[in-house]
Scaffold this motif. Structure first.
Motif, short mmCIF file in Angstrom:
data_model
loop_
_atom_site.label_atom_id
_atom_site.label_comp_id
_atom_site.label_asym_id
_atom_site.label_seq_id
_atom_site.Cartn_x
_atom_site.Cartn_y
_atom_site.Cartn_z
N ASP A 1 -5.90 -6.49 -11.83
CA ASP A 1 -6.13 -5.16 -12.39
C ASP A 1 -7.26 -4.45 -11.66
N THR A 2 -8.18 -5.22 -11.10
CA THR A 2 -9.32 -4.63 -10.39
C THR A 2 -9.02 -4.37 -8.92
N ALA A 3 -7.79 -4.72 -8.50
CA ALA A 3 -7.39 -4.55 -7.09
C ALA A 3 -6.01 -3.90 -7.04
N PRO A 4 -5.92 -2.60 -7.34
CA PRO A 4 -4.61 -1.94 -7.36
C PRO A 4 -3.96 -1.91 -5.98
N GLU A 5 -2.64 -1.79 -5.98
CA GLU A 5 -1.89 -1.68 -4.73
C GLU A 5 -2.37 -0.44 -3.96
N PRO A 6 -2.67 -0.58 -2.68
CA PRO A 6 -3.07 0.59 -1.89
C PRO A 6 -1.86 1.48 -1.60
N GLU A 7 -2.10 2.78 -1.48
CA GLU A 7 -1.02 3.69 -1.11
C GLU A 7 -0.51 3.38 0.29
N ARG A 8 -1.41 2.98 1.16
CA ARG A 8 -1.03 2.56 2.51
C ARG A 8 -2.04 1.52 2.98
N LEU A 9 -1.59 0.65 3.88
CA LEU A 9 -2.48 -0.37 4.41
C LEU A 9 -3.42 0.24 5.44
N GLY B 1 -8.58 -4.50 -1.19
CA GLY B 1 -9.66 -4.37 -2.17
C GLY B 1 -11.02 -4.77 -1.63
N GLY B 2 -11.06 -5.79 -0.77
CA GLY B 2 -12.33 -6.25 -0.22
C GLY B 2 -12.72 -5.63 1.10
N SER B 3 -11.93 -4.68 1.57
CA SER B 3 -12.14 -4.14 2.91
C SER B 3 -13.12 -2.97 2.93
N GLY B 4 -13.59 -2.66 4.11
CA GLY B 4 -14.45 -1.49 4.28
C GLY B 4 -13.71 -0.19 4.14
N ASP B 5 -12.36 -0.22 4.13
CA ASP B 5 -11.55 0.99 3.97
C ASP B 5 -11.42 1.41 2.51
N ASN B 6 -11.74 0.52 1.59
CA ASN B 6 -11.67 0.82 0.16
C ASN B 6 -12.90 1.63 -0.23
N PRO B 7 -12.73 2.88 -0.70
CA PRO B 7 -13.89 3.70 -1.07
C PRO B 7 -14.79 3.04 -2.11
N ALA B 8 -14.24 2.14 -2.91
CA ALA B 8 -15.05 1.46 -3.93
C ALA B 8 -16.15 0.63 -3.30
N ASN B 9 -16.00 0.30 -2.00
CA ASN B 9 -17.00 -0.52 -1.33
C ASN B 9 -18.03 0.31 -0.56
N ASP B 10 -18.01 1.63 -0.77
CA ASP B 10 -19.06 2.45 -0.17
C ASP B 10 -20.43 1.96 -0.62
N SER B 11 -20.49 1.49 -1.87
CA SER B 11 -21.68 0.84 -2.40
C SER B 11 -21.23 -0.48 -3.00
N PRO B 12 -21.25 -1.56 -2.22
CA PRO B 12 -20.67 -2.84 -2.68
C PRO B 12 -21.28 -3.31 -3.99
N PRO C 1 3.07 -13.15 -4.20
CA PRO C 1 2.08 -13.33 -3.15
C PRO C 1 1.95 -12.13 -2.21
N THR C 2 3.06 -11.46 -1.91
CA THR C 2 2.99 -10.31 -1.01
C THR C 2 2.11 -9.22 -1.60
N SER C 3 2.33 -8.91 -2.87
CA SER C 3 1.50 -7.91 -3.54
C SER C 3 0.05 -8.38 -3.64
N THR C 4 -0.15 -9.67 -3.93
CA THR C 4 -1.51 -10.21 -4.03
C THR C 4 -2.28 -10.00 -2.74
N PHE C 5 -1.65 -10.31 -1.60
CA PHE C 5 -2.36 -10.15 -0.34
C PHE C 5 -2.64 -8.69 -0.03
N ARG C 6 -1.72 -7.80 -0.32
CA ARG C 6 -1.99 -6.37 -0.12
C ARG C 6 -3.21 -5.94 -0.92
#
Length: 333
Positions: free
Chosen positions: A202-210, A178-189, A168-173
């Motif tokens: 697999d579509t939501a890799p662990e971020p290097e930093r929160l 993954g769904g945040s505005g800080d994820n570059p993948a969401n520059d164009s949602p 669960p800890t990794s899932t929440f990270r």
């Protein structure tokens, strides 16, 4: 005003709901989404309570510290809206302002449609009203986005349950970043679609930093509450998705009905929800479904986790809306 968030349990419709509460005054009920809990509203308690409101955020049925009924059919939209009405009354109140985010938004919109005598106003974050059932049935979702669409993926019995619950800890990270505005993948949602042979995570890799809006302590708060349900940590929330088709069947009698209470809508311009078919039109024509719409707010650079990513702006919008309801006229334009 009380200074600290209090925790208690309330029996509602035979389900024990954990609630967090702060403040005194008119009731404001905060409904979280997936995969979240009362804790997703941590930044809203203090400001709303300081403004003179009784702020209550439950863990909705199946989530975190609340009971998790075994029957998948116990998570229909009728059950969920029934919990809202039951909770308002169990708290000793006759009416409330209901604020919902993600899945909490369809619950809030529907409750306000069903019971305008109890819901005096409604605010939806991220998800606009799509009445009567709230979400597209699986057949339409497959047609629009394919079998890999996350809502379809979540409806497979046991699959996402095991995947998300393994760590669960990794899932929440992964999911919160993954769904945040800080994820570059969401520059164009884009719609969240799992490629063939891949898993959701697999579509939501662990971020290097929160990102700056969430800490490891926040992640631990979510994960610890979910871990109470063991290997069924995410099953309750996933069962909401498994009732989407049933919701459409149950609520056909309400087709064509709108929402006749004051309303507020808030979303981020990097929110994946904006990429879903028809959402842009729903937002553009909100006043046809919600004729008493007060404002529609678009937060620049914000992703899906609206009240967590942009607490100050969300709090300002909510306080302005509440002031408008209570005769203050509002301050924003």
């Amino acid at each position: 005003m009380t200074d600290a968030v209090k925790h208690s349990y309330v029996d509602v419709n035979g389900v024990g709901l954990h609630v967090a509460e702060q403040g005194e005054g008119p009731l404001v009920l905060l409904l979280h989404g997936f995969p979240e809990s009362w804790y997703s509203w941590r930044h809203q308690f203090g400001p709303l309570a300081a403004a003179g409101y009784r702020v209550v955020a439950p863990d909705q049925r199946g989530y975190a510290r609340s009971d998790q009924p075994d029957d998948v059919h116990a998570y229909s939209l009728l059950h969920l809206t029934g919990d809202v009405i039951g909770l308002i009354h169990a708290l000793g109140e006759e009416r409330a302002v209901v604020v919902g985010h993600d899945w909490g938004a369809p619950v809030g919109w529907a409750t306000s449609m069903f019971r305008p005598d109890v819901v005096r106003a409604v605010a939806g974050l991220s998800v606009p009203p799509n009445l009567p059932a709230g979400l597209a049935p699986p057949s339409l979702a497959r047609e629009l986005y394919g079998d890999g669409f996350y809502q379809v993926y979540f409806q497979q019995p046991g699959v996402a349950d095991a995947e998300l619950g393994q760590d669960p800890t990794s899932t929440f990270r992964r999911v919160l970043y993954g769904g945040s505005g800080d994820n570059p993948a969401n520059d164009s949602p884009q719609p969240w679609v799992i490629p063939d042979g891949a898993t959701f995570l697999d579509t939501a890799p662990e971020p290097e930093r929160l990102p700056g809006w969430i800490t490891e302590d926040d992640i631990a708060a979510f994960a610890t509450d979910y871990a109470r349900h063991g290997d069924r940590a995410f099953t309750g929330g996933l069962n909401w998705y498994r009732n989407i088709a049933r919701n459409n069947e149950l609520l056909t009698a309400f087709q064509g009905r709108g929402i006749d209470v004051p309303a507020l809508f808030v979303t981020g311009d990097r929110d994946m929800v904006l990429s879903l078919r028809g959402v842009d039109k729903a937002i553009k024509h909100l006043d046809t479904i919600v004729p008493r719409l007060y404002r529609s707010v678009l937060l620049k650079g914000c992703g899906h986790w609206t009240q967590q990513e942009r607490p100050d702006e969300v709090n300002a919008a909510l306080l302005d809306f509440l002031a408008h309801l209570d005769g203050g006229g509002g301050t924003l334009t």
